[in-house]
Structure formats: structure tokens, C-alpha cells
Design a protein around this motif. Structure first.
Motif, short mmCIF file in Angstrom:
data_model
loop_
_atom_site.label_atom_id
_atom_site.label_comp_id
_atom_site.label_asym_id
_atom_site.label_seq_id
_atom_site.Cartn_x
_atom_site.Cartn_y
_atom_site.Cartn_z
N ASP A 61 0.81 -1.22 0.00
CA ASP A 61 0.00 0.00 0.00
C ASP A 61 0.85 1.27 0.00
N ALA A 62 2.00 1.22 0.65
CA ALA A 62 2.82 2.43 0.79
C ALA A 62 3.41 2.91 -0.53
N VAL A 63 3.48 2.02 -1.52
CA VAL A 63 4.15 2.38 -2.78
C VAL A 63 3.23 2.31 -3.99
N LYS A 64 1.99 1.90 -3.81
CA LYS A 64 1.07 1.78 -4.94
C LYS A 64 0.93 3.12 -5.66
N GLY A 65 1.00 3.07 -6.97
CA GLY A 65 0.88 4.28 -7.77
C GLY A 65 2.19 5.02 -7.96
N ARG A 66 3.23 4.64 -7.22
CA ARG A 66 4.53 5.32 -7.35
C ARG A 66 5.63 4.36 -7.82
N PHE A 67 5.58 3.13 -7.36
CA PHE A 67 6.60 2.14 -7.72
C PHE A 67 5.99 1.12 -8.68
N THR A 68 6.81 0.65 -9.62
CA THR A 68 6.37 -0.41 -10.52
C THR A 68 7.51 -1.40 -10.73
N VAL A 79 13.49 -5.37 -12.30
CA VAL A 79 13.68 -3.94 -12.05
C VAL A 79 12.61 -3.42 -11.10
N LEU A 80 13.00 -2.49 -10.24
CA LEU A 80 12.05 -1.75 -9.42
C LEU A 80 12.18 -0.27 -9.81
N GLN A 81 11.15 0.24 -10.47
CA GLN A 81 11.12 1.64 -10.86
C GLN A 81 10.41 2.44 -9.78
N MET A 82 11.14 3.38 -9.20
CA MET A 82 10.60 4.16 -8.08
C MET A 82 10.45 5.62 -8.50
N ASN A 83 9.22 6.10 -8.48
CA ASN A 83 8.93 7.49 -8.86
C ASN A 83 8.34 8.23 -7.68
N ASP A 84 8.40 9.56 -7.76
CA ASP A 84 7.83 10.41 -6.71
C ASP A 84 8.32 9.98 -5.33
N LEU A 85 9.61 9.83 -5.20
CA LEU A 85 10.19 9.34 -3.96
C LEU A 85 10.00 10.32 -2.81
N LYS A 86 9.83 9.76 -1.62
CA LYS A 86 9.63 10.54 -0.41
C LYS A 86 10.70 10.18 0.60
N PRO A 87 10.99 11.07 1.54
CA PRO A 87 12.01 10.74 2.55
C PRO A 87 11.72 9.44 3.29
N GLU A 88 10.46 9.12 3.50
CA GLU A 88 10.11 7.88 4.19
C GLU A 88 10.38 6.63 3.36
N ASP A 89 10.76 6.81 2.10
CA ASP A 89 11.15 5.66 1.28
C ASP A 89 12.61 5.28 1.51
N SER A 90 13.33 6.08 2.27
CA SER A 90 14.74 5.79 2.54
C SER A 90 14.87 4.48 3.31
N ALA A 91 15.71 3.59 2.80
CA ALA A 91 15.88 2.27 3.40
C ALA A 91 16.91 1.50 2.60
N VAL A 92 17.27 0.34 3.12
CA VAL A 92 18.02 -0.63 2.32
C VAL A 92 16.99 -1.47 1.59
N TYR A 93 17.12 -1.56 0.29
CA TYR A 93 16.19 -2.31 -0.54
C TYR A 93 16.80 -3.67 -0.91
#
Length: 123
Positions: A61-68, A79-93
Motif C-alpha cells: 500500500d505504501a508504494v502503490k501508484g509510485r513504484f512499478t 527492475v524496481l522503478q521508483m517514482n515520486d520518492l519521499k524521505p520515508e522511502d529511505s531504506a536498504v532495498y
């Protein structure tokens, strides 16, 4: 033993984009390639997953509409395409592979893991 190697992490400003890649040494028609993230002091959280054979995807839910996770099965890479990134997306992936049911959203359902790549989003 399947090896997964992530790449593409880095530092980006809020609102920006990053593209992570995960190279897998082996995938099968049963493979489900997932992405998780873990911030300091927090549990590993589900980001999204792709069914390697069908291309079906499922997102947290936290990434729906932004990540694909775009369909590109060339060279066993997910591939993980991350758009409209927010500070709360900061992490080790982390990239991971499951060969069980669908959709696999819990870390315990994955049998192979990459080493992780750091994503930092500045405000």
C-alpha cells in the motif's frame, strides 16, 4: 544456490526517481521476484513482487501508484522503478525470490535474498 545482486541505489531528492535492478543467477517459471525494504530500527517491509512467468505484479500500500516492476525478463533481471520518492522511502532495498504461492508478501516466503542496496531520499 541462486545468487541475487542488486544495483542502482543512491541519493535522490524528494520527488525524484530511481531505478533498482536485481540480477538473478537462475529463475524458473515458478519464480516470484520480490522487493523489500528495511529502514533502521524497523522490520523488513514488503514493497512489491512480480510473477516471473505471467508478469503479474502486486504492490504494498505504501508504494502503490509510485513504484512499478516493469516486465523485462531479459538476462534474468528484475527492475524496481521508483517514482515520486519521499524521505520515508529511505531504506536498504532487498531483492528476493520465492517459489511458492501468489502473491508472496511475507519475508518468510522468500528463499533467496540479495545483499541489499541503500536508497536515501532527501527532503
Amino acid at each position: 544456490q541462486v545468487q541475487l545482486v542488486e544495483s542502482g541505489g543512491g541519493l535522490v531528492q524528494a520527488g525524484g526517481s530511481l531505478r533498482l535492478s536485481c540480477a538473478a543467477s537462475d529463475v524458473t517459471f515458478r519464480s516470484k521476484m520480490g522487493w523489500f525494504r528495511q529502514a533502521p530500527g524497523k522490520e523488513r517491509a514488503f514493497v512489491g513482487t512480480m510473477h516471473w512467468d505471467s508478469g503479474s505484479t502486486y504492490y504494498g500500500d505504501a508504494v502503490k501508484g509510485r513504484f512499478t516492476i516493469p516486465r523485462d525478463n531479459a538476462k534474468n533481471t528484475v527492475v524496481l522503478q521508483m517514482n515520486d520518492l519521499k524521505p520515508e522511502d529511505s531504506a536498504v532495498y532487498y531483492c528476493a525470490e520465492s517459489r511458492g504461492g501468489w502473491p508472496p508478501t511475507r519475508p518468510s516466503l522468500y528463499i533467496y535474498w540479495g545483499q541489499g542496496t541503500q536508497v536515501t531520499v532527501s527532503a
